[in-house]
Write a protein that holds these residues in place. Structure first.
Motif, PDB file in Angstrom:
ATOM      1  N   GLU A 304       0.887  -1.165  -0.036  1.00 52.24           N
ATOM      2  CA  GLU A 304       0.019  -0.051  -0.055  1.00 52.24           C
ATOM      3  C   GLU A 304       0.871   1.240  -0.172  1.00 52.24           C
ATOM      4  OE1 GLU A 304      -0.078  -2.415   2.171  1.00 52.24           O
ATOM      5  OE2 GLU A 304      -0.347  -1.520   4.300  1.00 52.24           O
ATOM      6  N   ASN A 305       2.227   0.995   0.173  1.00 58.89           N
ATOM      7  CA  ASN A 305       3.027   2.286   0.141  1.00 58.89           C
ATOM      8  C   ASN A 305       3.679   2.579  -0.944  1.00 58.89           C
ATOM      9  OD1 ASN A 305       2.350   2.953   2.891  1.00 58.89           O
ATOM     10  ND2 ASN A 305       4.017   1.941   3.625  1.00 58.89           N
ATOM     11  N   LEU A 306       3.376   1.941  -1.981  1.00 61.13           N
ATOM     12  CA  LEU A 306       4.164   1.905  -3.426  1.00 61.13           C
ATOM     13  C   LEU A 306       3.056   2.087  -4.663  1.00 61.13           C
ATOM     14  CD1 LEU A 306       6.763  -0.579  -3.175  1.00 61.13           C
ATOM     15  CD2 LEU A 306       7.278   1.699  -3.222  1.00 61.13           C
ATOM     16  N   ILE A 307       3.185   2.854  -5.228  1.00 61.81           N
ATOM     17  CA  ILE A 307       2.377   2.955  -6.534  1.00 61.81           C
ATOM     18  C   ILE A 307       3.163   3.326  -7.714  1.00 61.81           C
ATOM     19  CG2 ILE A 307       0.237   4.076  -5.593  1.00 61.81           C
ATOM     20  CD1 ILE A 307       1.259   6.857  -6.590  1.00 61.81           C
ATOM     21  N   PHE A 308       2.401   3.168  -8.967  1.00 62.67           N
ATOM     22  CA  PHE A 308       2.985   3.469 -10.250  1.00 62.67           C
ATOM     23  C   PHE A 308       2.282   4.866 -10.311  1.00 62.67           C
ATOM     24  CE2 PHE A 308       3.312  -0.920 -11.392  1.00 62.67           C
ATOM     25  CZ  PHE A 308       4.713  -0.973 -11.633  1.00 62.67           C
ATOM     26  N   ARG A 309       3.251   5.761 -11.151  1.00 64.22           N
ATOM     27  CA  ARG A 309       2.367   6.875 -11.774  1.00 64.22           C
ATOM     28  C   ARG A 309       2.988   7.026 -13.152  1.00 64.22           C
ATOM     29  NH1 ARG A 309       3.275  12.172 -12.520  1.00 64.22           N
ATOM     30  NH2 ARG A 309       5.573  11.964 -11.896  1.00 64.22           N
ATOM     31  N   ASP A 310       2.107   7.053 -13.906  1.00 66.49           N
ATOM     32  CA  ASP A 310       2.601   7.152 -15.505  1.00 66.49           C
ATOM     33  C   ASP A 310       2.537   8.839 -15.615  1.00 66.49           C
ATOM     34  OD1 ASP A 310       2.304   4.601 -16.757  1.00 66.49           O
ATOM     35  OD2 ASP A 310       0.341   4.643 -16.018  1.00 66.49           O
ATOM     36  N   HIS A 311       3.717   9.045 -16.402  1.00 64.65           N
ATOM     37  CA  HIS A 311       4.026  10.402 -16.878  1.00 64.65           C
ATOM     38  C   HIS A 311       2.879  11.009 -17.956  1.00 64.65           C
ATOM     39  CE1 HIS A 311       8.175  11.263 -15.273  1.00 64.65           C
ATOM     40  NE2 HIS A 311       7.804  10.403 -14.386  1.00 64.65           N
ATOM     41  N   ASP A 312       2.261  12.210 -17.493  1.00 62.22           N
ATOM     42  CA  ASP A 312       1.379  12.585 -18.418  1.00 62.22           C
ATOM     43  C   ASP A 312       2.392  13.029 -19.831  1.00 62.22           C
ATOM     44  OD1 ASP A 312      -0.688  12.695 -16.831  1.00 62.22           O
ATOM     45  OD2 ASP A 312       0.046  14.586 -15.963  1.00 62.22           O
ATOM     46  N   ASP A 313       1.747  13.424 -20.858  1.00 63.86           N
ATOM     47  CA  ASP A 313       2.608  13.674 -22.097  1.00 63.86           C
ATOM     48  C   ASP A 313       3.229  14.936 -21.935  1.00 63.86           C
ATOM     49  OD1 ASP A 313       1.740  11.528 -23.295  1.00 63.86           O
ATOM     50  OD2 ASP A 313       0.034  12.206 -24.638  1.00 63.86           O
ATOM     51  N   ASP A 314       2.839  15.654 -21.497  1.00 62.70           N
ATOM     52  CA  ASP A 314       3.647  16.962 -21.298  1.00 62.70           C
ATOM     53  C   ASP A 314       4.652  17.064 -20.283  1.00 62.70           C
ATOM     54  OD1 ASP A 314       2.398  16.982 -18.887  1.00 62.70           O
ATOM     55  OD2 ASP A 314       1.047  19.153 -19.235  1.00 62.70           O
ATOM     56  N   GLU A 315       4.896  15.901 -19.568  1.00 68.13           N
ATOM     57  CA  GLU A 315       6.038  15.779 -18.550  1.00 68.13           C
ATOM     58  C   GLU A 315       6.994  14.839 -19.311  1.00 68.13           C
ATOM     59  OE1 GLU A 315       5.696  14.319 -14.471  1.00 68.13           O
ATOM     60  OE2 GLU A 315       3.468  13.834 -15.291  1.00 68.13           O
ATOM     61  N   LEU A 316       6.780  14.339 -20.347  1.00 72.22           N
ATOM     62  CA  LEU A 316       7.898  13.404 -20.939  1.00 72.22           C
ATOM     63  C   LEU A 316       8.783  14.404 -21.636  1.00 72.22           C
ATOM     64  CD1 LEU A 316       5.525  10.784 -22.797  1.00 72.22           C
ATOM     65  CD2 LEU A 316       6.804  10.450 -20.743  1.00 72.22           C
ATOM     66  N   ALA A 317      10.239  13.729 -21.670  1.00 71.95           N
ATOM     67  CA  ALA A 317      11.082  14.487 -22.298  1.00 71.95           C
ATOM     68  C   ALA A 317      10.836  14.368 -23.706  1.00 71.95           C
ATOM     69  CB  ALA A 317      12.474  13.690 -22.031  1.00 71.95           C
ATOM     70  N   HIS A 318      11.186  15.235 -24.718  1.00 70.40           N
ATOM     71  CA  HIS A 318      10.542  15.269 -26.080  1.00 70.40           C
ATOM     72  C   HIS A 318      11.110  14.068 -26.725  1.00 70.40           C
ATOM     73  CE1 HIS A 318      15.104  16.615 -26.533  1.00 70.40           C
ATOM     74  NE2 HIS A 318      14.926  15.999 -27.694  1.00 70.40           N
ATOM     75  N   TYR A 319      12.294  13.042 -26.364  1.00 74.72           N
ATOM     76  CA  TYR A 319      12.790  11.891 -27.091  1.00 74.72           C
ATOM     77  C   TYR A 319      11.802  10.866 -26.349  1.00 74.72           C
ATOM     78  CZ  TYR A 319      15.457  11.987 -22.947  1.00 74.72           C
ATOM     79  OH  TYR A 319      15.853  12.315 -21.691  1.00 74.72           O
ATOM     80  N   SER A 320      11.184  10.905 -25.088  1.00 75.44           N
ATOM     81  CA  SER A 320      10.714   9.766 -24.412  1.00 75.44           C
ATOM     82  C   SER A 320       9.278   9.551 -24.839  1.00 75.44           C
ATOM     83  CB  SER A 320      10.760  10.169 -22.947  1.00 75.44           C
ATOM     84  OG  SER A 320      10.271   9.190 -22.205  1.00 75.44           O
ATOM     85  N   LYS A 321       9.294   8.052 -25.026  1.00 68.29           N
ATOM     86  CA  LYS A 321       7.885   7.651 -25.802  1.00 68.29           C
ATOM     87  C   LYS A 321       6.922   7.322 -24.656  1.00 68.29           C
ATOM     88  CE  LYS A 321       9.884   5.658 -29.799  1.00 68.29           C
ATOM     89  NZ  LYS A 321      10.102   7.162 -30.358  1.00 68.29           N
ATOM     90  N   ALA A 322       7.547   6.781 -23.214  1.00 67.66           N
ATOM     91  CA  ALA A 322       6.627   6.618 -22.129  1.00 67.66           C
ATOM     92  C   ALA A 322       7.398   6.736 -21.002  1.00 67.66           C
ATOM     93  CB  ALA A 322       5.964   5.145 -22.216  1.00 67.66           C
ATOM     94  N   CYS A 323       6.997   6.796 -19.741  1.00 68.70           N
ATOM     95  CA  CYS A 323       7.771   7.176 -18.653  1.00 68.70           C
ATOM     96  C   CYS A 323       6.674   6.740 -17.508  1.00 68.70           C
ATOM     97  CB  CYS A 323       8.608   8.318 -18.263  1.00 68.70           C
ATOM     98  SG  CYS A 323       9.891   8.205 -16.958  1.00 68.70           S
ATOM     99  N   VAL A 324       7.146   5.808 -16.556  1.00 66.49           N
ATOM    100  CA  VAL A 324       6.602   5.674 -15.264  1.00 66.49           C
ATOM    101  C   VAL A 324       7.322   5.567 -14.123  1.00 66.49           C
ATOM    102  CG1 VAL A 324       6.629   3.061 -15.463  1.00 66.49           C
ATOM    103  CG2 VAL A 324       4.723   4.030 -14.422  1.00 66.49           C
ATOM    104  N   ASP A 325       6.711   6.191 -12.979  1.00 63.54           N
ATOM    105  CA  ASP A 325       7.425   6.366 -11.820  1.00 63.54           C
ATOM    106  C   ASP A 325       7.030   5.168 -10.837  1.00 63.54           C
ATOM    107  OD1 ASP A 325       9.379   8.325 -12.527  1.00 63.54           O
ATOM    108  OD2 ASP A 325       8.230  10.007 -11.659  1.00 63.54           O
TER     109      ASP A 325
END
Ligand code: GAP
Length: 511
Positions: A304-325
């Protein structure tokens, strides 16, 4: 409450030798920390677990076959062209704001402002803009300072702004910015406009200090991996898909280092670049996303203390296709979460950049597909020192019934000290038996032999160090060859044969 917990964890870390402020006898240095005897042991346990899971015994791939990851330890200082190609020289910037009066420096995106509104009966007066640092305490901090302004302006009631009434300082017009009172001053107009600030530490290599000898301390371990992609392919008989993993120091001249070791200026990363055919990248992204979460869970962190957070498109570096924390519920973010690791789909950006800037041939010839291409990269990038903070927060358990009031409930695998070995008193042959047991165990487990002070104090010390078990040699040991085992989590004691202690630890902790 949460703020207090953090203060208590920091105090415990100092008291028990986990983490000390760097250069403390000189008044410290902001953003730098030293890892004490227990801290370095805990950090090494996390590091070793990561290395084992990634390099020595990597997971089974989606096709049911073991995957291949090799290790690397690249130099902290590389040719400065590296950082031009990677984009760090041109783009590794944070907008920052200085206070001309107090000389404090803030990340512009961390400053929020709201208007102080005084209500006197039906009348309302604006008393100006007040800036506070974004976070849980934002509204509380604002109220504290705004009430003083209201009092100074003849009293009345403060209309406390809602969360949505706060504006980002960097989004306000320069005219309004100049009316704002900064986070730690009483005078309006002392904050500068936001300016870009490069986060890389600079130094000089060689005797002459000029532009031509300027070098950078690496801000991430990842680039050293890209620089050695070709070496690895040429020397290690690896075939795509494969990974290169590295653990090491990284340096960022963070504008506002804070929250203990969460954001420091010198820290350690655990990064792996997974090189794969472009078509398969999405599948590997999903694979690594799950693998990384599973690994953090394996260290004993509650689900319960860990989650995934997908980056929104406007958070992504221009070269990055997807990113999740992967995010953790830190005491200073709770009930929210903060970053622990990022898993990024970097496409072919890095190798393409290094190919163009260095002119090296960084394409890969895929014999199976009979084609040449620049591999795509999935990058799980975790913080080692940030992981240490997570394990400290996770282990921290208040128990008023114990003399220590606090127990560090580390997963036994991760605990920096596995066992305490105590003679109950320093006579009747007990120290000799205890030392013999200690000598037997210490080749396999980090143990502490302690014969000083009362047994209660020794247990308390081990509770704060997070040692899962204590073995005490007492009067009965001589009679029947048994010792007491005290369980850290329950504080319960039982007796086992002294010959079974090593087997007991092996069963509980492994090895
Ligand atoms: N190569 C990609 C990269 O470096 P990042 O998100 O900037 O990505 C990866 O860093 C991880 O490194 C973060 O998730 C965090 O755990 C850790 N990290 C980054 N900056 C840090 C800092 N100033 N102090 C401590 N840990 C940090």
């Amino acid at each position: 409450m949460a703020e207090n917990v953090m203060e208590e964890i920091v105090a415990l870390c100092k008291r028990r030798g986990f983490v000390y402020p760097a250069s403390e006898i000189y008044g410290g240095i902001n953003g730098f920390w030293d890892y004490g005897p227990l801290g370095v042991q805990l950090k090494n346990n996390i590091r070793d677990s990561w290395w084992k899971t990634m390099v020595e015994c990597p997971p089974i791939g989606p096709d049911g076959h073991p995957i291949c990851i090799v290790g690397l330890d690249s130099s902290i200082i590389q040719n400065p062209k590296t950082w031009v190609a990677s984009g760090h020289v041109g783009g590794f910037n944070d907008p920052m704001v200085d206070c001309r009066e107090t000389k404090s420096r803030y990340r512009a995106d961390h400053i929020k402002c709201a208007q102080v509104v005084q209500a006197k009966g039906e009348e309302k007066h604006d008393l100006g803009w007040l800036a506070v640092l974004e976070g849980d305490q934002m509204i509380v901090d604002f109220e504290k300072r705004a009430k003083k302004l209201v009092k100074k302006a003849g009293g009345g009631e403060l209309i406390t702004p809602e969360f949505d009434d706060f504006h980002l300082f960097m989004n306000m017009t320069p005219e309004i910015q100049q009316q704002v009172t900064g986070p730690d001053t009483k005078t309006p107009g002392t904050l500068t406009e936001p300016r870009m600030f490069n986060l890389m530490f600079e130094s000089y290599a060689g005797a002459i200090q000029d532009e031509s000898s300027k070098v950078y301390l690496r801000p991430e371990t990842a680039q050293g991996i890209f620089l050695n992609f070709k070496n690895t392919v040429d020397t290690m008989r690896v075939k795509i898909p494969f990974g290169i993993a590295q653990i090491g120091k990284a340096f960022r001249n963070e504008v506002t280092p804070r929250n203990f070791i969460f954001r420091s200026r010198e820290f350690e990363q655990m990064e792996m670049e997974w090189f794969c055919p472009p078509d398969d990248a999405r599948q590997w992204y999903d694979f690594w996303k799950q693998q990384r979460m599973d690994w953090w869970l394996s260290l004993g962190i509650k689900k319960e203390n860990l989650i995934f957070r997908d980056h929104d498109d406007d958070e992504l570096a221009h070269y990055s296709k997807a990113c999740v924390d992967v995010e953790y519920k830190y005491p200073f973010t709770a009930p929210g979460f903060g970053e622990l690791e990022g898993i990024a789909h970097r496409g072919c950006f890095d190798l393409t950049q290094h190919k163009e800037h260095s002119k090296a041939k960084l394409e890969y010839f895929d014999q199976q597909r009979n084609e040449r291409y620049i591999p795509h990269v999935i990058e799980p990038a975790g913080g080692l020192t940030r992981g240490l903070l997570v394990l400290l927060c996770e282990a921290y358990t208040i128990d008023e019934s114990r003399p220590s009031k606090v127990v560090m409930k580390f997963d036994p695998k991760m605990a920096p000290v596995k066992a305490g070995i105590f003679p109950l008193v320093n006579k009747d042959g007990m120290p000799e038996i205890a030392e013999k047991l200690y000598l037997e165990l210490r080749s396999k487990y980090v143990c502490q032999f302690d014969s000083k002070q009362s047994i209660g104090k020794r247990y308390a010390r081990m509770d704060e160090a997070g040692a899962p078990y204590c073995f005490t040699i007492d009067g009965q040991t001589k009679e029947d060859n048994t010792v007491t085992v005290r369980d850290r989590d329950t504080a319960e004691q039982s007796r086992i044969s002294i010959d079974k202690v090593a087997g007991f630890l092996a069963e509980k902790i492994g090895k």
